[in-house]
Design an enzyme around this catalytic site. Sequence first.
Site, PDB file in Angstrom:
ATOM      1  N   GLU A  22      29.960  50.726  71.877  1.00  0.00           N
ATOM      2  CA  GLU A  22      30.454  51.013  73.224  1.00  0.00           C
ATOM      3  C   GLU A  22      30.477  49.809  74.141  1.00  0.00           C
ATOM      4  O   GLU A  22      31.260  49.780  75.080  1.00  0.00           O
ATOM      5  CB  GLU A  22      29.687  52.172  73.855  1.00  0.00           C
ATOM      6  N   TRP A  81      15.144  60.190  95.191  1.00  0.00           N
ATOM      7  CA  TRP A  81      15.474  60.643  93.838  1.00  0.00           C
ATOM      8  C   TRP A  81      14.517  61.797  93.576  1.00  0.00           C
ATOM      9  O   TRP A  81      13.332  61.618  93.370  1.00  0.00           O
ATOM     10  CB  TRP A  81      15.269  59.510  92.843  1.00  0.00           C
ATOM     11  N   ARG A  90      18.564  53.670  93.920  1.00  0.00           N
ATOM     12  CA  ARG A  90      17.271  54.204  93.496  1.00  0.00           C
ATOM     13  C   ARG A  90      17.169  55.715  93.725  1.00  0.00           C
ATOM     14  O   ARG A  90      16.193  56.339  93.297  1.00  0.00           O
ATOM     15  CB  ARG A  90      16.135  53.501  94.251  1.00  0.00           C
ATOM     16  N   LYS A 104      30.359  56.747  83.167  1.00  0.00           N
ATOM     17  CA  LYS A 104      28.930  57.035  83.075  1.00  0.00           C
ATOM     18  C   LYS A 104      28.663  58.493  82.777  1.00  0.00           C
ATOM     19  O   LYS A 104      27.826  58.828  81.957  1.00  0.00           O
ATOM     20  CB  LYS A 104      28.234  56.631  84.389  1.00  0.00           C
ATOM     21  N   CYS A 118      12.447  56.403  93.998  1.00  0.00           N
ATOM     22  CA  CYS A 118      13.051  56.487  95.332  1.00  0.00           C
ATOM     23  C   CYS A 118      13.070  55.092  95.946  1.00  0.00           C
ATOM     24  O   CYS A 118      12.488  54.148  95.413  1.00  0.00           O
ATOM     25  CB  CYS A 118      12.248  57.427  96.223  1.00  0.00           C
ATOM     26  N   ASN A 168       7.381  56.514  97.367  1.00  0.00           N
ATOM     27  CA  ASN A 168       8.051  56.401  96.076  1.00  0.00           C
ATOM     28  C   ASN A 168       6.983  56.554  95.010  1.00  0.00           C
ATOM     29  O   ASN A 168       6.025  55.790  94.972  1.00  0.00           O
ATOM     30  CB  ASN A 168       8.744  55.038  95.940  1.00  0.00           C
ATOM     31  N   GLY A 169       7.136  57.556  94.152  1.00  0.00           N
ATOM     32  CA  GLY A 169       6.151  57.766  93.098  1.00  0.00           C
ATOM     33  C   GLY A 169       5.861  59.232  92.889  1.00  0.00           C
ATOM     34  O   GLY A 169       6.647  60.111  93.274  1.00  0.00           O
ATOM     35  N   GLU A 212      21.958  55.798  67.184  1.00  0.00           N
ATOM     36  CA  GLU A 212      21.971  55.322  68.563  1.00  0.00           C
ATOM     37  C   GLU A 212      22.266  53.826  68.617  1.00  0.00           C
ATOM     38  O   GLU A 212      23.022  53.359  69.473  1.00  0.00           O
ATOM     39  CB  GLU A 212      20.637  55.643  69.238  1.00  0.00           C
ATOM     40  N   LYS A 217      25.457  52.094  70.585  1.00  0.00           N
ATOM     41  CA  LYS A 217      25.292  51.058  71.613  1.00  0.00           C
ATOM     42  C   LYS A 217      26.182  49.854  71.303  1.00  0.00           C
ATOM     43  O   LYS A 217      26.840  49.303  72.190  1.00  0.00           O
ATOM     44  CB  LYS A 217      23.824  50.612  71.691  1.00  0.00           C
ATOM     45  N   HIS A 256      26.772  57.505  47.530  1.00  0.00           N
ATOM     46  CA  HIS A 256      27.701  58.630  47.443  1.00  0.00           C
ATOM     47  C   HIS A 256      29.042  58.320  48.086  1.00  0.00           C
ATOM     48  O   HIS A 256      29.761  59.235  48.503  1.00  0.00           O
ATOM     49  CB  HIS A 256      27.075  59.880  48.058  1.00  0.00           C
TER      50      HIS A 256
END
Length: 610
Positions: free
Chosen positions: A489, A74, A27, A605, A2, A100-101, A482, A486, A505
């Site tokens: 993209e 958040w 945030r 996104k 947050c 925040n936390g 992955e 990356k 193969h």
Amino acid sequence: MCGIVGYIGNRESQPILLEGLKKLEYRGYDSAGIAVFTEQGLEITKTVGRLANLENRLSGDPLRGSVGIGHTRWATHGKPSDVNSHPHVDNTSKFSVVHNGIIENYLDLKEELMMAGHRFLSETDTEIISHLISVEYDGDIVKAVQRAVKKMRGAFALGVLTEYEPDKLVAVRYASPLIIGIGEGEKYIASDIPAILEHTRDIYILNDGEMAVLTRDGVELMTMEGNAIAKDVFHVDWDLMTAEKGGFDHFMLKEIYEQPRAYRDTMLGRISADGKSVELPELKMTTEQLRGINRVHIVACGTAMHAGFVGKNVIESLVRIPVETDIASEYRYRSPIITPDTLVIVVSQSGETADTLAALREAKRCGARVLAITNVVGSSVAREADDVIITLAGPEIAVASTKAYSSQLIAFYLFGLYWAQIVGSQEAGEIAHILAAMQSLPEQVERILARVEELKKIAESISHHSSLFFIGRGVDYAVAMEGSLKLKEISYIHSEAYAAGELKHGTLALIEEGTPVIALLTQEALYEKTLSNIKEVKARGADVLGIDNEGHEVEAARSVDRTFAIPRTLPILTPALSVVPLQLISYYASLALGHDVDKPRNLAKSVTVE
């Protein structure tokens, strides 16, 4: 994650707080609110949704006063709503807190307070803080805060006001960021520098276990035990855009560097105090329901799907239950075999991915129980799933996912271990062993990040090629997929990931003199097999980078052209480390080619259409 902001001075605080929150809305954007000392006392206005909602509400009924705190949320504990929004107050409304936390032991503290007659309005962990402070208050807000935080376990950055001492703003930091801004006759607190950069460039950066008492005329710095400390003023010479990125050139790089914190936050409150077991109180499914599951489907898209491939390995290894992985856009069109004993796990960073949401609905229509792993509390996926594990990566701005992916891995590890505890498929000692290794991951990622110059050189050499291959076995193959995504993209270099044992193969025909190959060989049981596959591509002229474990560098160097060793961990946990150098290689390759790293072409996104 947050955002908090605070002001004490001689100007109207509301516009300063709102401008600060605008800089911090990245945030969290589930809700926003401010508390201000007015002529009528401590007044609060807060509302669910974007900051614009708060601005609209305040436009007709502003809070006038020169001391205040603000928050943009958040959501972690409690869905996004007006009542769950910050700031929070105690039952007397004399003490107000922004936070925040995460407070790990908030349920125990809340129960104690309720037994003493306290009434709670929200579902949040934060509300208990204002109540704790009110209980401890005896005329000194600083000592009351110190006594209250001693009872709290977890992570917190706090801004605290009390109507009894309106000339003070108290700030505390423990495992969540907080800075103090210094101006002439006015002082500020904020989660991040951009929130106050318009007003001052002189700041104190609080460390864990430190607090500050702000008045118009000064800042008193101390430990949470009350011992005075001295600290140098940090002068910020960044421009505003750089400051919003935390001093990094791009959000993607910032988010790569935030992964140690994201790991810690996602584990926070989910590992027992003795470190020997997993606690997932957010799950609604009973132990009997968990024991009754005999198959799992993991469904996701893109990067989340790659986390799902690791999750398949984790669940099958720890729980010994068969797992299928499926691309969400294919899942509901292949008539999947779903029974009431099937658990469907859907994975989505945003919680709004259209194909994943459609797969979730199909699974529920067929009678399956659905567990969601997502980064957004109030998302559609979180609302519609039967159970939810929230990854606490915080908002991710760059299109290419980094910290959200790695936090999804942590969620799979936690769930797999929790399930293993329930069904007894792993010994208690083995579970404790894995958890101990997991808690070392943040520091091990930091060690990788300290070697970025090595990876930058590798990336620059790769940027001269038009095609690249990744190979690996087991979970190394999942990470290779992955890493390949990356690179594609954000650098637009063609790349493919192959299971190393499949090269002969057909795909070995693609290797020619000078072809770059990144080979992951972190799995001890498969090490010799992967080395044999590396020799196959080397014999055809490939230029090979080996991602291996510390201790294997000399041996690996006999078969590859370059090596990069990750800190040694348990084989099941290596994906949480081996992905980091691949993220950095992709980032620096894109940078070398002059591309817009944060906004790659043709991509968004969150994919909210099929």
